[in-house]
Structures are given as C-alpha cells and as structure tokens.
Design an enzyme around this catalytic site. Structure first.
Site, short mmCIF file in Angstrom:
data_model
loop_
_atom_site.label_atom_id
_atom_site.label_comp_id
_atom_site.label_asym_id
_atom_site.label_seq_id
_atom_site.Cartn_x
_atom_site.Cartn_y
_atom_site.Cartn_z
N ASP A 249 2.97 7.43 -1.20
CA ASP A 249 3.79 8.70 -1.40
C ASP A 249 4.01 9.12 -2.72
O ASP A 249 3.66 8.64 -3.74
CB ASP A 249 5.15 8.31 -0.68
CG ASP A 249 5.66 9.72 0.18
OD1 ASP A 249 5.36 10.66 -0.32
OD2 ASP A 249 6.22 9.49 1.30
N LYS B 136 0.86 -1.31 0.08
CA LYS B 136 -0.01 -0.01 0.21
C LYS B 136 0.84 1.31 0.14
O LYS B 136 0.91 2.24 0.91
CB LYS B 136 -1.08 -0.15 1.16
CG LYS B 136 -1.87 -1.03 1.28
CD LYS B 136 -2.93 -0.97 2.48
CE LYS B 136 -3.98 -2.06 2.36
NZ LYS B 136 -3.62 -3.34 2.48
P1 BMP Z 1 -8.38 -11.24 7.19
O1 BMP Z 1 -9.08 -12.19 6.17
O2 BMP Z 1 -7.73 -11.83 8.38
O3 BMP Z 1 -9.42 -10.23 7.69
O4 BMP Z 1 -7.13 -10.19 6.57
C1 BMP Z 1 -7.67 -9.65 5.41
C2 BMP Z 1 -6.17 -8.98 4.52
O5 BMP Z 1 -6.29 -8.14 3.64
C3 BMP Z 1 -5.25 -8.07 5.63
O6 BMP Z 1 -3.99 -8.59 5.16
C4 BMP Z 1 -5.54 -6.76 5.44
O7 BMP Z 1 -4.44 -5.92 5.58
C5 BMP Z 1 -5.78 -7.06 3.83
N1 BMP Z 1 -6.78 -5.88 3.37
C6 BMP Z 1 -7.95 -5.67 3.91
O8 BMP Z 1 -8.38 -6.47 4.70
N2 BMP Z 1 -8.89 -4.71 3.53
C7 BMP Z 1 -8.74 -3.83 2.31
O9 BMP Z 1 -9.31 -3.00 1.95
C8 BMP Z 1 -7.16 -4.11 1.87
C9 BMP Z 1 -6.40 -5.03 2.23
O10 BMP Z 1 -5.09 -5.03 1.71
#
Ligand code: BMP
Length: 260
Positions: free
Chosen positions: A97, A94
C-alpha cells in the site's frame, strides 16, 4: 569477483548492514542457507515446528496472519526460539500500500511486525514511497526489507521492466537488504536473494506453485537462500530429517558454486 563467487563469511565481513552481517555469520556458523516457510495454522504447531527445524535453518519465515490463535506470547516464544537455535525471523507480509498506510500496518495493529521480525518484504507496485514508509518504522529498529522482484508462481507478472525497477529501487535505498526472486540481480552492491518455490521432489502444486531444485537456484542462478515449506513439513514427512536433507542440498549447491 561476483558476489556469488565469494563465501558468505567474506561477504558478511565486508557488508555495511549489521543485520546482513549477522545473517551471513549465522549461515556460516550453522552451514545453512535454508529458510523454513512455516505455514501452519496454530500457535502450538508453529512453535513445535520452529523448535524441531530450528537447528538447521538460518531464517524462519512466517505468515503470522494464518495463525488462528495468535497472541503476544507467540511472538515472545518465537523470539526465544530464535535465540535458542540462532536464526532470524522473516515475516512474509508482502506490504503493497501507500507509504502512510504501510507504516501503520508494519508498526502497529495486532501483530506489531516491526517489533519482532528482523526481515519483512513488500511489493513496489505503489512506487518508492512504500519503501520510505516502511523504512521510517524499521530502520530505527535495525530491520531489513526485501523487495519482491519476482515470484515463483505460474503466470506471475513481476518480469522485465518491473523487475528492473525493483533492482533500481533496492540499490537506491539502504533499508533494502535484498530480494525475493530466483537469481542474483545486481553486482552494484551486495543485495541478497531469497528464493521460494524450492523442492527436491515435487514439481508444483494445484494452485500455481512451481518448484526448482537447490542446484538450479543456488549453483546456477546465484541466489543466496532457499525457502522451503511443504517439502519439509508436508503430510507424512519427518520435518527434522527433511530439514537436514534440504540444509545439506542447499549448502552443497553453495560450495559447488564457489568452485575448487
Ligand atoms: P512451499 O515451499 O510450501 O510451496 O511454500 C512456499 C512459501 O513461500 C509460502 O510461504 C509462500 O507464501 C512463499 N512464496 C512463494 O511461494 N512464492 C513467492 O514468489 C513468494 C513467496 O513469499
């Protein structure tokens, strides 16, 4: 026909970007549109998880800066696992900058992300220069970029005109291979969508995450890849069994979208 009505195999055949061709080929070979969000905090845990879940995923998504004992060997071992299990690596950095700074962050520092991550992503908050800066580093290496056109969390601000700008910039820049978001965004060219915030059981967490089902995301919304983290490796879970369950759910949702 809409891209979401075509098979991954067909889209891979027609695609201009070698990395996306390869991604679609992996998806077809493994019958998987599942990406693992491997958010664990040590090298040993990350390597073990990638080895366990590797057979069921098309993309391993990392947050390399949460690994407390990161070293260059970790990256080599991840690349070996990517070759062993046939998946791509997506560093969820992500970037946000100005172009000159992201060039330094993407190509250098401790992590040298561009050297090993097939895919990375950025916010377009700084304007199009961020894409140009990242492309200067990543394009010669055959890498690809996703734009964060939307997010999965409650109250997120990437909506309306901001999301539309992401789509415009993606269409105009061939280093961009697609989006993070909840749906298919354009038919202008075959830009993929990868969707986080996917879960079969939980509805969210205590910090704003919101989960939608594979059916909603893949069948109804036309997204291409589901990203699942804690649903696979969370407390008390059998990661291999959960990964197979999500792979199956994601693939069935895709077949249902193609129709009879
Ligand atoms: P989880 O399924 O454990 O909630 O993980 C979601 C993953 O996706 C995390 O690594 C988070 O940083 C990423 N993520 C997110 O959840 N929502 C977004 O909009 C963008 C993401 O990169």
């Amino acid at each position: 026909a809409s891209y979401s009505q075509k098979t991954y195999a067909q889209r891979g055949k027609e695609h201009a970007h070698p990395l996306v061709k390869e991604l679609f080929a992996i998806m077809e070979r493994k019958q998987s549109n599942l990406s693992l969000a491997a958010d664990v905090s040590t090298k040993a845990e990350l390597l073990a998880l990638a080895d366990t879940v590797g057979p069921y995923i098309c993309v391993l998504k990392t947050h390399i800066d949460v690994v407390s004992d990161f070293d260059a060997d970790l990256v080599e071992r991840l690349q070996e696992l990517a070759a062993k299990h046939d998946f791509l690596i997506f560093e969820d950095r992500k970037f946000a900058d100005i172009g000159n700074t992201v060039k330094l962050q993407y190509g250098g520092g401790i992590y040298r992300i561009a050297d090993w991550a097939h895919i990375t992503n950025c916010h377009v908050i700084p304007g199009e220069g961020i894409i140009q800066g990242l492309a200067e580093v990543g394009k010669p290496k055959g890498r690809g970029l996703l734009l964060l056109a939307e997010m999965s969390s409650a109250g997120m601000l990437a909506t309306g005109a901001y999301t539309d700008k992401n789509v415009e910039m993606a269409i105009a820049n061939d280093f961009v291979i697609g989006f993070i978001g909840s749906r298919r965004f354009t038919e202008e060219r075959d830009l993929i969508t990868m969707t986080p915030g996917v879960g079969l059981h939980a509805s969210g967490d205590a910090l704003g995450q919101q989960y939608r089902t594979p059916t909603k995301i893949i069948t109804e919304n036309g997204s291409d890849i589901i990203i699942v983290g804690r649903g696979i490796y969370g407390p008390g879970k059998d990661a291999a069994a959960e990964a197979q369950r999500y792979r199956e759910a994601g693939w069935t949702a895709y077949l249902n979208r193609l129709g009879p």
